[in-house]
Design a protein around this motif. Structure first.
Motif, short mmCIF file in Angstrom:
data_model
loop_
_atom_site.label_atom_id
_atom_site.label_comp_id
_atom_site.label_asym_id
_atom_site.label_seq_id
_atom_site.Cartn_x
_atom_site.Cartn_y
_atom_site.Cartn_z
N LEU A 132 -4.12 -1.09 12.54
CA LEU A 132 -5.31 -1.94 12.54
C LEU A 132 -5.29 -2.94 13.69
CD1 LEU A 132 -7.82 -3.29 11.17
CD2 LEU A 132 -6.18 -4.69 9.90
N HIS A 185 -6.24 -0.81 6.30
CA HIS A 185 -5.21 -0.59 7.30
C HIS A 185 -5.57 0.59 8.20
CE1 HIS A 185 -2.63 -3.49 5.40
NE2 HIS A 185 -2.86 -2.93 4.22
N ALA A 203 -10.06 -0.55 12.52
CA ALA A 203 -10.01 -1.46 13.67
C ALA A 203 -11.41 -1.87 14.13
CB ALA A 203 -9.26 -0.79 14.82
#
Lengths: 380, 380
Positions: free
Chosen positions: A25, A136, A141
């Motif tokens: 992440l 995660h 991201a």
């Protein structure tokens, strides 16, 4: 981009080529932010699937494919704290970059082990960006994960000022506020504002195992908020806590003492409930201290305080297009909606949208929406 | 409306006339919900300003002005727990209503004192609607405050079934899910899911008084969530805790023991950090129990689980009309936005709107928004 290189032209604060070691992440979010600034990013991860996903998301090129003609300007080690010193030493041995940083939420244990391994501390500037999500992996991201957040930098006395400037530039490119502080001060601070609160959240949530289903049906928003972080990964948190054991232990012991004193005061009050002499001072004292401590937390984004918005609740039908019509009406009135929260009512055809606007816009927006046929409740 | 009166036609579950004693947040919200169902509501409050505001908001008429030709169908006592029994006894002596309920978050102490004062327990059905806000007073009231929430009813064995039916109907008119349970079970449940978590939140927040401003700058969303309820009114919470002292004390003592054990395990780990024999089992165990306990909390609105929504992050320019255009585009695509969260970035002209939609709508919405020129990040 302002600081001039003082040890040769190969060291500069303008980041052109960055290597991100660890495509989770945090690593992938940093890579995405750098890519938005045209930085050339190479990525590596022990898990090929994570690496592929991060690259497919546009976070950079796999390290293996890149023709590595020269060391990168910066290597970001986005790995768990236990392996950072070894990864750092290995990367320095291979000369992968001119400057190195990490993103771990603990600093003293990482610094100590890095020094024990003989890492070059002139080129290593430990960092900790204060952003994260409950999800995660590279799929979670976001290029804006650190926008407006603090980014702690904990260089040792041996750190080259140019190295610090390089990592400062990394934080700035990610939209964060760089903040230089001592590693020990950092660890004590995060014990207080992150690690110990996580354990307290777990202690509250653990009690819910003792309640029957009816009791849990009575759970409201309060306990949901208090226990949200307790839903995090136990393995990851065990590692964080053990790497910051002493500062966390101190804060937890103080919390335990406060809770035990409150429990004892309440228990004594029950046992002597007909006697006016039983002091509830510890109860009131903790509640007062809690409110004062809560009031010390700065605004949502680091040190930047958001303006005090006014809230306008508007009843909305739960159907496609309702929100669109509502926001279109707000736009027609020339008012910017700063934030919005929606309360849904399952099984009922209505919800409430709470529109956050600047206080001076309340009256005009409320009027415009009312004229447009909306059920508006300013001041409610 | 189904139950037939069994003690005469003056008792019925159809609520036509309700008296609300106490025009604060809860009382006024109940009154507003009843007014939306055309119920005739009279209000009373020791504070003339609160009473006037509640009436101006459309919550009902002041009791003094109403020509009180007959007892109300129901009197709702929306007062602090310490004075409820006395207010109840007084209202019953004056024959103000046929059935009585309250809204206090503690039940055993209220029931005990009401019985001691000789209140008529056949017509008193204690209640506790599980809704609230951090704001107080009639100005914060909302007709939908209890929509989809649980509403605990704690009748004693002496309660007339018709009385229970009347208060059940009150909960239904407010959009809540009535839930009958024993007073002691209620108090233990709320100690677990509300009162003790509040104290734990205070214990975390109180520690923040010991941190310097730099430490607080590192505060993220986690500690904000854990400590949100600690911002509540200490006086109100002291009264709640002391009226539910024994159940709260038991839960707090267990939390204190968990935190002390975790602190001790971490402290020992530090002292013997070179010995692999030190057990971190208490740390891992608490984290695991916390995650399991957190997983037992039902969906946001009482027992109703919300569907698992998918989230689509969309970058939005921070300017009037941006959200309106975004939602209009979603509406054009025929997709209902179930929830939305907005992340602003102070000082930067961008934010991110996280759109919550049903999973099957993700692809079509992402495509439509992308075609419309939006920066869409599904899966991020």
């Amino acid at each position: 981009m302002n600081a001039k290189a003082c040890t040769g032209e190969e060291r500069r604060t303008e980041l052109r080529r960055v290597m991100v070691i660890g495509a989770g992440l945090i690593g992938t979010s940093i890579a995405l932010a750098l890519r938005a600034h045209e930085v050339d990013v190479t990525l590596t991860d022990p898990d090929p699937a994570s690496l592929r996903l991060a690259c497919d998301l546009g976070a950079g090129r796999p390290l293996e494919e890149a023709a590595q003609v020269a060391p990168a300007d910066l290597a970001v080690i986005a790995a768990p704290p236990a392996i950072i010193p070894r990864v750092l030493r290995d990367a320095q041995d291979r000369g992968l970059a001119q400057v190195y940083t990490d993103v771990a939420s603990v600093k003293v244990s990482v610094l100590r082990e890095a020094q024990r391994l003989g890492c070059d501390m002139a080129t290593f500037v430990p960092g900790h960006p204060m952003g994260g999500r409950e999800k995660h992996g590279p799929g979670a991201a976001r290029a804006d994960l650190f926008l407006g957040r603090s980014w702690a930098l904990c260089p040792t006395g041996k750190a080259d000022p140019v190295s610090v400037a390089v990592v400062t530039e990394l934080a700035r490119l990610c939209g964060a506020d760089p903040l230089v502080l001592d590693g020990a001060a950092h660890d004590q601070a995060v014990a207080l504002v992150s690690h110990a609160p996580h354990v307290a959240s777990s202690a509250v949530a653990a009690r819910l195992l003792g309640g029957d289903q009816v009791a849990l049906t009575l759970a409201g928003q309060g306990v949901r908020d208090v226990t949200r972080v307790a839903g995090g990964d136990p393995g990851m948190w065990e590692e964080i806590l053990t790497h910051n054991a002493a500062p966390v232990a101190r804060v937890l012991a103080e919390m335990a003492a406060d809770l035990a004193a409150t429990a004892e005061a309440l228990r004594t009050h029950t046992a002597h409930s007909n006697e006016a002499t039983v002091s509830l001072e510890p109860v009131r004292d903790l509640l007062e201290r809690g409110r004062s401590g809560h009031g010390r937390i700065p605004g949502k984004h680091g040190t930047v305080r958001r303006p005090e918005y006014a809230v306008i609740p508007v009843v909305i039908p739960d159907e496609p297009g309702a929100l669109g019509r509502l926001f279109a009406a707000a736009a027609t009135a020339g008012v910017n909606i700063e934030d919005v929260r929606i309360e849904h009512s399952p099984g009922l055809p209505l919800g409430v949208a709470e529109l956050y606007v600047l206080p001076e816009a309340v009256n005009s927006l409320a009027e415009a929406l009312t004229d447009d046929g909306w059920s508006v409740h300013p001041g409610a």
